[in-house]
Scaffold this active site. Structure first.
Site, PDB file in Angstrom:
ATOM      1  N   LYS A 196      50.409 -12.393  -4.334  1.00  0.00           N
ATOM      2  CA  LYS A 196      50.796 -11.828  -3.040  1.00  0.00           C
ATOM      3  C   LYS A 196      50.776 -12.943  -1.989  1.00  0.00           C
ATOM      4  O   LYS A 196      49.713 -13.386  -1.557  1.00  0.00           O
ATOM      5  CB  LYS A 196      49.843 -10.714  -2.600  1.00  0.00           C
ATOM      6  CG  LYS A 196      50.402  -9.894  -1.413  1.00  0.00           C
ATOM      7  CD  LYS A 196      49.330  -9.158  -0.654  1.00  0.00           C
ATOM      8  CE  LYS A 196      48.633 -10.029   0.356  1.00  0.00           C
ATOM      9  NZ  LYS A 196      49.539 -10.495   1.466  1.00  0.00           N
ATOM     10  N   GLY A 249      43.118 -19.335   1.585  1.00  0.00           N
ATOM     11  CA  GLY A 249      43.200 -18.852   2.963  1.00  0.00           C
ATOM     12  C   GLY A 249      41.910 -19.100   3.720  1.00  0.00           C
ATOM     13  O   GLY A 249      41.210 -20.089   3.479  1.00  0.00           O
ATOM     14  N   GLU A 252      36.748 -16.269   6.009  1.00  0.00           N
ATOM     15  CA  GLU A 252      36.409 -14.878   6.297  1.00  0.00           C
ATOM     16  C   GLU A 252      37.006 -13.939   5.249  1.00  0.00           C
ATOM     17  O   GLU A 252      36.318 -13.078   4.688  1.00  0.00           O
ATOM     18  CB  GLU A 252      36.897 -14.507   7.697  1.00  0.00           C
ATOM     19  CG  GLU A 252      36.172 -15.216   8.833  1.00  0.00           C
ATOM     20  CD  GLU A 252      36.514 -16.687   8.964  1.00  0.00           C
ATOM     21  OE1 GLU A 252      35.667 -17.459   9.462  1.00  0.00           O
ATOM     22  OE2 GLU A 252      37.632 -17.084   8.540  1.00  0.00           O
ATOM     23  N   GLU A 271      40.074 -21.280  -2.447  1.00  0.00           N
ATOM     24  CA  GLU A 271      40.444 -22.502  -1.722  1.00  0.00           C
ATOM     25  C   GLU A 271      40.557 -22.109  -0.256  1.00  0.00           C
ATOM     26  O   GLU A 271      41.509 -21.445   0.147  1.00  0.00           O
ATOM     27  CB  GLU A 271      41.769 -23.067  -2.241  1.00  0.00           C
ATOM     28  CG  GLU A 271      42.178 -24.365  -1.564  1.00  0.00           C
ATOM     29  CD  GLU A 271      43.577 -24.793  -1.955  1.00  0.00           C
ATOM     30  OE1 GLU A 271      44.363 -25.094  -1.038  1.00  0.00           O
ATOM     31  OE2 GLU A 271      43.877 -24.792  -3.160  1.00  0.00           O
ATOM     32  N   CYS A 305      45.379 -26.925   5.556  1.00  0.00           N
ATOM     33  CA  CYS A 305      43.933 -26.827   5.336  1.00  0.00           C
ATOM     34  C   CYS A 305      43.280 -28.202   5.309  1.00  0.00           C
ATOM     35  O   CYS A 305      42.089 -28.325   5.603  1.00  0.00           O
ATOM     36  CB  CYS A 305      43.643 -26.049   4.066  1.00  0.00           C
ATOM     37  SG  CYS A 305      44.437 -26.718   2.588  1.00  0.00           S
ATOM     38  N   GLU A 401      38.321 -24.288  12.466  1.00  0.00           N
ATOM     39  CA  GLU A 401      39.656 -24.690  12.043  1.00  0.00           C
ATOM     40  C   GLU A 401      40.680 -24.185  13.054  1.00  0.00           C
ATOM     41  O   GLU A 401      40.813 -22.981  13.266  1.00  0.00           O
ATOM     42  CB  GLU A 401      39.955 -24.125  10.656  1.00  0.00           C
ATOM     43  CG  GLU A 401      41.204 -24.692  10.023  1.00  0.00           C
ATOM     44  CD  GLU A 401      41.340 -24.234   8.573  1.00  0.00           C
ATOM     45  OE1 GLU A 401      41.804 -25.038   7.758  1.00  0.00           O
ATOM     46  OE2 GLU A 401      40.996 -23.082   8.273  1.00  0.00           O
TER      47      GLU A 401
END
Length: 507
Positions: A196, A249, A252, A271, A305, A401
Site C-alpha cells: 500500500k 515512514g 509514530e 524503516e 529520510c 524531522e
C-alpha cells in the site's frame, strides 16, 4: 523561475495518458489479482504539488479489497514459489527489470507529475528500481542453506524459506523507488506481496505492479492497494494470510505497525525517519563539503529520510562553510517538476509546506539566523532552499524531522563534541564525515550511531548494500543480501543416518 510548463489540466490529462499506456485501464484504483479495482470508500484527491490544483480522484480501497488482495497473494504462492524453480523466478525477475527499463520515461514522468519530484530525480529513481530487480534476479537461485556438523548420527541441514504473504506500506516522498526496493527482495525470496503506497501518491506503484504482470509475475503475486492507512492499511496488516509486516515512514506510524505485528505475533521490518548530521572538520575540502551538504538536503526538496538536515562544522571554518552553502542554495534552480532543468521542486502538499515554514519561523523567533530561504512568490507548494545558523542541538528544529529543504547549522570545537552532538538524537538512519585525514574520517565514522555513514560524500545508495536504521530510525534492512535474510526464515531438517538409532528423551 516558477513559470508553469504545463497547467494543472494539462498535467491531469498527461497523467491519464501515461496511466492508460501502462495499465491499460481507464479507471484508477487498486491492482488486485491482476485487475484494476475501484474501492467503495471515501473519495481521495491527488493534488498537483506544482500548482495546488486537483489532478484526479479515486475511492479508498477499504477493508474488503484489502482482504481480497491478501487472499489473492496467498493463492499466488503456489504459482510463484511452489510451481516455479528458483532459476525460473530469476528469469521472471530479469524480465521485470527489462519492463521497468523500457518504461523509465513513463514512470519518471508519472512520478514527477503526481508526486511533485523533479523529473531529473525521478529518472534516477526509476532506474534504481530496474537495478533492484536485476540484482535480485541473480540471487533467486543462490539462497543456500547449510549443513550443520551436529554431534549425533544425524544429517542436519537448513533451508531459507519465504515468510509467505508480505504486507508493505511505502511513503509519499519516493513511492516508485521505495515500492521497487521493497517488492524486489520480497519476490526474490519467494514471497508474494500486498503493498500500500501513500494515499497521496499511489499511481506509480500501481503502474509498477502492472509492469510486473507484463513481465510474467503470476497473477496475484503482487497486489497494490490505493487507500488510507487507517482503513485499507490497517485491514491489510490484520489479514490472517499476512506473515510479515513492512513499513517505511514516520516513527509514530511505525509504532502502530509494530504493535499490530506484535499482537499477531508476526515479524516486522521498519524503516523510519532520520535527522542525519553532516560533520565537517577544518581539514576537509570545504568546497566539496558545502556542495555535498547542499545536495544532501536540497535534493527532493529535503523530502528524504536520509536528508542531511543537520550541519555540524568545526568553529574555525564555520562561517566559511556557511557562506559557501548559502551561495550553493541560492544558485539552485527551482521550478515545476516536469522541467528537466529543475533542481528543487515543490513540497508534496499545502500541509507539508505550512509545517516547514512554521519550523523556519520558530527558529527565527528563538534567535537563530535565517541566512536564506523561505516561501517564494507564485503558486504551488514551494519552499526555497533554506539555511538556518546558530541553532542549539536541543532545539525542536534540530531534533525533529522537517522533511523540507531546510538545514540547521551549529559549530563544534573538537572530535569529541562532534560525535556527541551527532549522536544526540533519537534517530540513527544516516550521517557523514568530511575530513582530509583518513584516520580521523574512519575514527569518527566508526562512532556515529547510524545505519549508513558516508565519508567525504553524501547520499550514495546502491542496491547491493544494506540500508536501514538504528534507534528510532527502525530495524531490519531493505537492500543487499541482508534484505533476503529479512524476507526468509531458516528451517532446520534432521535426518537420522544410523542403522540402530537411539531414541532421545528430554529437551
Amino acid at each position: 523561475m516558477l513559470d508553469q510548463v504545463m497547467d494543472t489540466t494539462t498535467r491531469a490529462e498527461r497523467v491519464i495518458q501515461i496511466w492508460q499506456q501502462i495499465c491499460g485501464d481507464p479507471q484508477y484504483g487498486s491492482l488486485i489479482d491482476g485487475r484494476v479495482r475501484r474501492g467503495e470508500g471515501e473519495a481521495i484527491t491527488i493534488l498537483d504539488p506544482a500548482s495546488g490544483g486537483q489532478l484526479l480522484h479515486y475511492p479508498d480501497a477499504g477493508a474488503k479489497l484489502a482482504r481480497e488482495a491478501a487472499q489473492a497473494a496467498d493463492r499466488a504462492r503456489q504459482a510463484w514459489y511452489r510451481d516455479m524453480t528458483a532459476a525460473q523466478r530469476g528469469r521472471v525477475m530479469w524480465q521485470a527489470a527489462q519492463q521497468v527499463r523500457d518504461s523509465i520515461e513513463q514512470l519518471a514522468e508519472l512520478e514527477a507529475l503526481s508526486a511533485g519530484k523533479p523529473i531529473r530525480d525521478t529518472r534516477v529513481e526509476a532506474t534504481k528500481v530496474a537495478e533492484m530487480f536485476e540484482y535480485y534476479a541473480g540471487w533467486c537461485d543462490k539462497l543456500y542453506g547449510e549443513v550443520i556438523p551436529v554431534p549425533t548420527s544425524h544429517l542436519n541441514y537448513t533451508q531459507r524459506i519465504p515468510h509467505g504473504v508480505v504486507a508493505q506500506v511505502t511513503p509519499w516522498n519516493a513511492p516508485v523507488f521505495t515500492g521497487g526496493w521493497q517488492i524486489a527482495p520480497a519476490l526474490a525470496a519467494g514471497n508474494t506481496v500486498v503493498i500500500k503506497p501513500s494515499e497521496l501518491t499511489p499511481l506509480s506503484t500501481v503502474a509498477l505492479g502492472c509492469l510486473l504482470q507484463k513481465a510474467g509475475v503470476p497473477t496475484g503475486a503482487v497486489n497494490v492497494l490505493a487507500g488510507f492507512g487507517g482503513t485499507t492499511g490497517a485491514a491489510m496488516f490484520a489479514a490472517p494470510e499476512v506473515q510479515l509486516a513492512v513499513f517505511v515512514g514516520s516513527p509514530e506510524t511505525g509504532r502502530v505497525v509494530a504493535r499490530t505485528a506484535a499482537d499477531r505475533l508476526i515479524p516486522c521490518i521498519l524503516e523510519l525517519g532520520g535527522k542525519s548530521a553532516n560533520v565537517v572538520f577544518e581539514d576537509a575540502d570545504l568546497a566539496k563539503a558545502a556542495g555535498g551538504a547542499a545536495a544532501g538536503i536540497y535534493a527532493a526538496a529535503g523530502q528524504s529520510c536520509v536528508a542531511s538536515s543537520r550541519l555540524l562544522v568545526q568553529k574555525s571554518v564555520y562561517e566559511d562553510v556557511l557562506e559557501r552553502l548559502v551561495e550553493k542554495a541560492r544558485s539552485l534552480q527551482m521550478g515545476v517538476p516536469e522541467d528537466p532543468e529543475t533542481q528543487v521542486g515543490p513540497l508534496n502538499g499545502a500541509a507539508q509546506q505550512s509545517r516547514v515554514l512554521d519550523y523556519i519561523e520558530k527558529a527565527r523567533s528563538a534567535g537563530a539566523r535565517v541566512l536564506c530561504g523561505g516561501r517564494p512568490q507564485g503558486p504551488g507548494h514551494y519552499v526555497e532552499p533554506t539555511v538556518i545558523a546558530d541553532v542549539g542541538n536541543d532545539w525542536e528544529i534540530a531534533q525533529e524531522e522537517i522533511f523540507g529543504p531546510v538545514v540547521v547549522a551549529m559549530p563544534f570545537e573538537d572530535e569529541a563534541e562532534a560525535v556527541r552532538l551527532t549522536n544526540q538524537t533519537r534517530f540513527g538512519l544516516a550521517g557523514a564525515v568530511w575530513s582530509g585525514r583518513v584516520e580521523r574520517a574512519h575514527r569518527v565514522a566508526g562512532q556515529i550511531e547510524a545505519g549508513t555513514v558516508w565519508i567525504n560524500g553524501y547520499k550514495t545508495i546502491g542496491v547491493m548494500s544494506p540500508f536501514g536504521g538504528f534507534k528510532e530510525s527502525g530495524f531490519g534492512r531493505s537492500s543487499g543480501r541482508e534484505a533476503l535474510m529479512e524476507y526468509t526464515r531458516s528451517r532446520s531438517i534432521w535426518t537420522e543416518t544410523s542403522e540402530d538409532p537411539k531414541m532421545a528423551f528430554g529437551y
